[in-house]
Write a protein that holds these residues in place. Structure first.
Motif, PDB file in Angstrom:
ATOM      1  N   GLY A  74       0.798  -1.215   0.000  1.00  0.00           N
ATOM      2  CA  GLY A  74       0.000   0.000   0.000  1.00  0.00           C
ATOM      3  C   GLY A  74       0.829   1.262   0.000  1.00  0.00           C
ATOM      4  O   GLY A  74       0.289   2.367  -0.190  1.00  0.00           O
ATOM      5  N   SER A  75       2.137   1.139   0.210  1.00  0.00           N
ATOM      6  CA  SER A  75       3.011   2.308   0.186  1.00  0.00           C
ATOM      7  C   SER A  75       3.056   2.898  -1.222  1.00  0.00           C
ATOM      8  O   SER A  75       2.904   2.195  -2.222  1.00  0.00           O
ATOM      9  CB  SER A  75       4.431   1.922   0.608  1.00  0.00           C
ATOM     10  OG  SER A  75       4.468   1.407   1.915  1.00  0.00           O
ATOM     11  N   SER A  76       3.295   4.195  -1.289  1.00  0.00           N
ATOM     12  CA  SER A  76       3.506   4.833  -2.588  1.00  0.00           C
ATOM     13  C   SER A  76       4.953   4.616  -2.996  1.00  0.00           C
ATOM     14  O   SER A  76       5.880   4.817  -2.203  1.00  0.00           O
ATOM     15  CB  SER A  76       3.177   6.320  -2.529  1.00  0.00           C
ATOM     16  OG  SER A  76       3.979   6.987  -1.567  1.00  0.00           O
ATOM     17  N   VAL A  77       5.146   4.163  -4.234  1.00  0.00           N
ATOM     18  CA  VAL A  77       6.478   3.826  -4.709  1.00  0.00           C
ATOM     19  C   VAL A  77       6.682   4.375  -6.114  1.00  0.00           C
ATOM     20  O   VAL A  77       5.732   4.569  -6.872  1.00  0.00           O
ATOM     21  CB  VAL A  77       6.718   2.300  -4.712  1.00  0.00           C
ATOM     22  CG1 VAL A  77       6.627   1.725  -3.315  1.00  0.00           C
ATOM     23  CG2 VAL A  77       5.729   1.594  -5.649  1.00  0.00           C
ATOM     24  N   SER A  78       7.941   4.608  -6.447  1.00  0.00           N
ATOM     25  CA  SER A  78       8.297   4.998  -7.803  1.00  0.00           C
ATOM     26  C   SER A  78       9.716   4.517  -8.069  1.00  0.00           C
ATOM     27  O   SER A  78      10.372   3.961  -7.180  1.00  0.00           O
ATOM     28  CB  SER A  78       8.168   6.508  -7.998  1.00  0.00           C
ATOM     29  OG  SER A  78       8.245   6.842  -9.375  1.00  0.00           O
ATOM     30  N   CYS A  79      10.187   4.725  -9.290  1.00  0.00           N
ATOM     31  CA  CYS A  79      11.520   4.243  -9.620  1.00  0.00           C
ATOM     32  C   CYS A  79      12.105   5.005 -10.791  1.00  0.00           C
ATOM     33  O   CYS A  79      11.382   5.642 -11.561  1.00  0.00           O
ATOM     34  CB  CYS A  79      11.485   2.744  -9.944  1.00  0.00           C
ATOM     35  SG  CYS A  79      10.546   2.327 -11.428  1.00  0.00           S
ATOM     36  N   GLY A  80      13.423   4.929 -10.897  1.00  0.00           N
ATOM     37  CA  GLY A  80      14.112   5.423 -12.067  1.00  0.00           C
ATOM     38  C   GLY A  80      14.231   4.300 -13.076  1.00  0.00           C
ATOM     39  O   GLY A  80      13.959   3.138 -12.779  1.00  0.00           O
ATOM     40  N   GLY A  81      14.624   4.657 -14.290  1.00  0.00           N
ATOM     41  CA  GLY A  81      14.869   3.615 -15.275  1.00  0.00           C
ATOM     42  C   GLY A  81      16.067   2.784 -14.848  1.00  0.00           C
ATOM     43  O   GLY A  81      17.104   3.325 -14.492  1.00  0.00           O
ATOM     44  N   SER A  82      15.925   1.461 -14.874  1.00  0.00           N
ATOM     45  CA  SER A  82      16.994   0.616 -14.346  1.00  0.00           C
ATOM     46  C   SER A  82      16.912  -0.785 -14.915  1.00  0.00           C
ATOM     47  O   SER A  82      15.890  -1.468 -14.772  1.00  0.00           O
ATOM     48  CB  SER A  82      16.917   0.553 -12.817  1.00  0.00           C
ATOM     49  OG  SER A  82      17.779  -0.437 -12.299  1.00  0.00           O
ATOM     50  N   VAL A  83      17.981  -1.225 -15.542  1.00  0.00           N
ATOM     51  CA  VAL A  83      18.074  -2.605 -16.004  1.00  0.00           C
ATOM     52  C   VAL A  83      18.084  -3.551 -14.807  1.00  0.00           C
ATOM     53  O   VAL A  83      17.459  -4.618 -14.824  1.00  0.00           O
ATOM     54  CB  VAL A  83      19.345  -2.794 -16.860  1.00  0.00           C
ATOM     55  CG1 VAL A  83      19.581  -4.271 -17.173  1.00  0.00           C
ATOM     56  CG2 VAL A  83      19.237  -1.992 -18.154  1.00  0.00           C
ATOM     57  N   THR A  84      18.766  -3.156 -13.737  1.00  0.00           N
ATOM     58  CA  THR A  84      18.878  -3.991 -12.541  1.00  0.00           C
ATOM     59  C   THR A  84      17.519  -4.286 -11.919  1.00  0.00           C
ATOM     60  O   THR A  84      17.251  -5.410 -11.483  1.00  0.00           O
ATOM     61  CB  THR A  84      19.804  -3.330 -11.507  1.00  0.00           C
ATOM     62  OG1 THR A  84      21.101  -3.159 -12.077  1.00  0.00           O
ATOM     63  CG2 THR A  84      19.916  -4.171 -10.249  1.00  0.00           C
ATOM     64  N   LEU A  85      16.645  -3.285 -11.860  1.00  0.00           N
ATOM     65  CA  LEU A  85      15.314  -3.508 -11.282  1.00  0.00           C
ATOM     66  C   LEU A  85      14.528  -4.522 -12.097  1.00  0.00           C
ATOM     67  O   LEU A  85      13.749  -5.306 -11.541  1.00  0.00           O
ATOM     68  CB  LEU A  85      14.548  -2.191 -11.189  1.00  0.00           C
ATOM     69  CG  LEU A  85      15.093  -1.131 -10.235  1.00  0.00           C
ATOM     70  CD1 LEU A  85      14.164   0.072 -10.185  1.00  0.00           C
ATOM     71  CD2 LEU A  85      15.317  -1.680  -8.827  1.00  0.00           C
TER      72      LEU A  85
END
Length: 214
Positions: free
Chosen positions: A39-50
């Motif tokens: 339920g947490s708000s999440v975001s991310c950068g562009g990442s091959v590792t993810l």
């Protein structure tokens, strides 16, 4: 865990950055689940590792309020970046982690480095052991040789390094950190070295005993 990894982890801890270590990429998602409540708000950068570790699939699984920039342009994209700045957990990798416990990151658009520096309640970096380097100078070299060229090629950027496989600054006798091309699509625009966290453990680094990403 070898001595290089142990040294990096000890110094990350000393610098107020919380280190974790897992042997395989399959262990990353269970660890992330323990660090970020559903339920947490999440975001991310562009990442091959993810992508390689399954973290991106977790973020879009519906377990979290995923602030997703994909397919957005103009003001909608900007609004997404601003919203991500206040999220509960921001995910990315790091261009390099030094044995001294420093994080080295370089961006073009720079929404990623902005969130690393300030904004999200916590930043979770997933990093393969191939990104551990002795010091900042080695991190600078790694970016120019190993990180920027494949990323520009992946993103379809029209830069010299996408063609040659290395930064043109390496063709000079003494290349400096900020040296590079003048392409409008250059991805090496803002340089951030994280030396110490004033807000202890806000940044968490999951070191994976595998080679991941660029």
């Amino acid at each position: 865990m070898n001595n290089t990894i142990k040294k990096a982890m000890e110094n990350l801890e000393r610098n107020g950055i919380k280190p974790f270590f897992v042997e395989t990429k399959e262990e990353v998602v269970p660890l992330v689940k323990s660090l970020v409540p559903e339920g947490s708000s999440v975001s991310c950068g562009g990442s091959v590792t993810l992508n390689e570790t399954g973290v991106f699939s977790l973020l879009e699984s519906g377990c979290y309020d995923f602030i997703d920039r994909r397919g957005l342009e103009g003001e909608a994209l900007r609004d997404c970046y601003v919203k991500a700045f206040g999220c509960d957990a921001y995910f990315c990798s790091s261009n390099a982690v030094t044995e001294n416990g420093e994080l080295y990151n370089v961006d073009g658009n720079s929404n990623r480095v902005a969130c690393i520096v300030f904004g999200p309640r916590q930043v979770i970096m997933v990093v393969g052991i191939n990104k551990i380097v002795p010091d900042v100078n080695a991190a600078i070299q790694r970016l120019k040789e190993c990180a920027a060229p494949p990323n520009t090629k992946r993103l379809g950027c029209k830069t010299p390094c996408a063609v040659t496989g290395h930064c043109i600054s390496l063709d000079t006798e003494n290349p400096l950190m900020c040296d590079g091309c003048r392409s409008p699509q250059r991805i090496c625009c803002n340089y951030v070295v994280t030396a110490q966290q004033r807000h202890k453990d806000r940044i968490k680094v999951i070191l994976v005993n595998e080679e991941l990403g660029y």
